[in-house]
Design a protein around this motif. Structure first.
Motif, mmCIF file in Angstrom:
data_model
loop_
_atom_site.group_PDB
_atom_site.id
_atom_site.type_symbol
_atom_site.label_atom_id
_atom_site.label_comp_id
_atom_site.label_asym_id
_atom_site.label_seq_id
_atom_site.Cartn_x
_atom_site.Cartn_y
_atom_site.Cartn_z
ATOM 1 N N ASP A 31 -5.661 0.938 -6.935
ATOM 2 C CA ASP A 31 -5.027 -0.150 -7.660
ATOM 3 C C ASP A 31 -4.094 -0.930 -6.744
ATOM 4 O OD1 ASP A 31 -6.282 0.618 -10.026
ATOM 5 O OD2 ASP A 31 -4.615 1.909 -10.630
ATOM 6 N N LEU A 32 -3.625 -2.063 -7.238
ATOM 7 C CA LEU A 32 -2.621 -2.832 -6.497
ATOM 8 C C LEU A 32 -1.416 -1.936 -6.238
ATOM 9 C CD1 LEU A 32 -2.785 -6.199 -8.471
ATOM 10 C CD2 LEU A 32 -3.626 -5.774 -6.163
ATOM 11 N N GLY A 33 -0.927 -1.928 -5.018
ATOM 12 C CA GLY A 33 0.238 -1.133 -4.673
ATOM 13 C C GLY A 33 -0.040 0.340 -4.429
ATOM 14 N N ALA A 34 -1.304 0.719 -4.346
ATOM 15 C CA ALA A 34 -1.649 2.135 -4.162
ATOM 16 C C ALA A 34 -1.386 2.628 -2.743
ATOM 17 C CB ALA A 34 -3.111 2.378 -4.533
ATOM 18 N N GLY A 35 -1.287 1.712 -1.772
ATOM 19 C CA GLY A 35 -1.003 2.120 -0.395
ATOM 20 C C GLY A 35 -2.131 1.855 0.580
ATOM 21 N N LYS A 36 -3.089 1.029 0.206
ATOM 22 C CA LYS A 36 -4.238 0.755 1.082
ATOM 23 C C LYS A 36 -3.790 0.117 2.394
ATOM 24 C CE LYS A 36 -6.236 -1.632 -2.210
ATOM 25 N NZ LYS A 36 -5.333 -1.436 -3.350
ATOM 26 N N THR A 37 -2.991 -0.913 2.325
ATOM 27 C CA THR A 37 -2.518 -1.576 3.541
ATOM 28 C C THR A 37 -1.609 -0.655 4.342
ATOM 29 O OG1 THR A 37 -2.774 -3.779 2.587
ATOM 30 C CG2 THR A 37 -1.229 -3.568 4.435
ATOM 31 N N THR A 38 -0.826 0.161 3.675
ATOM 32 C CA THR A 38 0.039 1.113 4.371
ATOM 33 C C THR A 38 -0.800 2.087 5.197
ATOM 34 O OG1 THR A 38 1.667 0.913 2.606
ATOM 35 C CG2 THR A 38 1.878 2.816 4.054
ATOM 36 N N LEU A 39 -1.906 2.546 4.644
ATOM 37 C CA LEU A 39 -2.801 3.437 5.376
ATOM 38 C C LEU A 39 -3.412 2.718 6.583
ATOM 39 C CD1 LEU A 39 -4.025 6.356 5.146
ATOM 40 C CD2 LEU A 39 -6.021 5.228 4.156
ATOM 41 N N VAL A 40 -3.796 1.463 6.401
ATOM 42 C CA VAL A 40 -4.376 0.673 7.493
ATOM 43 C C VAL A 40 -3.373 0.513 8.633
ATOM 44 C CG1 VAL A 40 -5.285 -1.610 8.134
ATOM 45 C CG2 VAL A 40 -6.069 -0.500 6.031
ATOM 46 N N LYS A 41 -2.086 0.441 8.320
ATOM 47 C CA LYS A 41 -1.067 0.342 9.365
ATOM 48 C C LYS A 41 -1.204 1.493 10.367
ATOM 49 C CE LYS A 41 2.435 -1.956 6.521
ATOM 50 N NZ LYS A 41 3.198 -2.909 7.301
ATOM 51 N N GLY A 42 -1.370 2.712 9.865
ATOM 52 C CA GLY A 42 -1.514 3.870 10.739
ATOM 53 C C GLY A 42 -2.821 3.854 11.503
#
Length: 181
Positions: A50-61
């Motif tokens: 969902d929106l805000g689930a952390g997908k982009t945060t995971l991509v950062k790593g």
């Protein structure tokens, strides 16, 4: 990632699944760095959540691990649709299909042109299109389990002795499930 929990299970469809629990954005980024080792190019990775689930945060790593970008430089491609991060071992394409609704709109993005021997496509909302369900190499599903902010008192030493000072502790618990066919 001291609090990381991990287990393997094999589904009856012979798909391997790993599950992780992270407790903060920093832990999710660290998990992305770890997961990069299983993403040898070429790869098509579906990122579900969902929106805000952390997908982009995971991509950062993931981007940091491939030396393609620093965590601070990785942002959501919600409006630009595709962000490209070039690294010495791989080119990462972070793609967001949230606003793409038809096969014709998808075709205009030219995603087939991005698939090369040294590319990794990290596609958010790819499950909207059956093609990506069939062609995916890895699926990573992120789910928010709990978000909370607590005010705790930490003890600090001063000339007058121990004093309590308020400290906000933010915990963003995420369940991250990785499935490979």
């Amino acid at each position: 990632m001291e609090r990381e929990s991990l287990y393997w299970s094999l589904a009856s469809t012979s798909m391997a699944t790993q599950e992780f629990i992270t407790h903060s954005a920093d832990e999710t980024i660290a998990l992305g760095r770890t997961l990069a080792g299983m993403l040898t190019p070429p790869k098509l990775v579906l990122l579900r959540g969902d929106l805000g689930a952390g997908k982009t945060t995971l991509v950062k790593g993931i981007a940091e691990s491939f030396e393609a970008a620093s965590a601070e430089d990785v942002t959501s491609p919600t409006f630009t649709l595709i962000h490209e991060y070039r690294g010495p071992q791989a080119n990462l394409y972070h793609i967001d299909l949230y606003r793409i609704d038809t096969p014709r709109q998808l075709e205009t993005l030219g995603l087939d042109d991005l698939i090369t021997n040294n590319s990794i496509l990290l596609i958010e909302w790819g499950e909207k299109f059956a093609r990506f369900e069939r062609e995916r190499d890895v699926e990573i599903a992120l789910e928010r389990v709990e978000d909370r902010v607590e005010q705790r008192f930490s003890e600090s030493t001063s000339k007058r002795g121990l004093e309590g000072s308020p400290e906000l502790i933010e915990e963003n618990v995420r369940r991250i499930r990785i499935t490979t066919p």
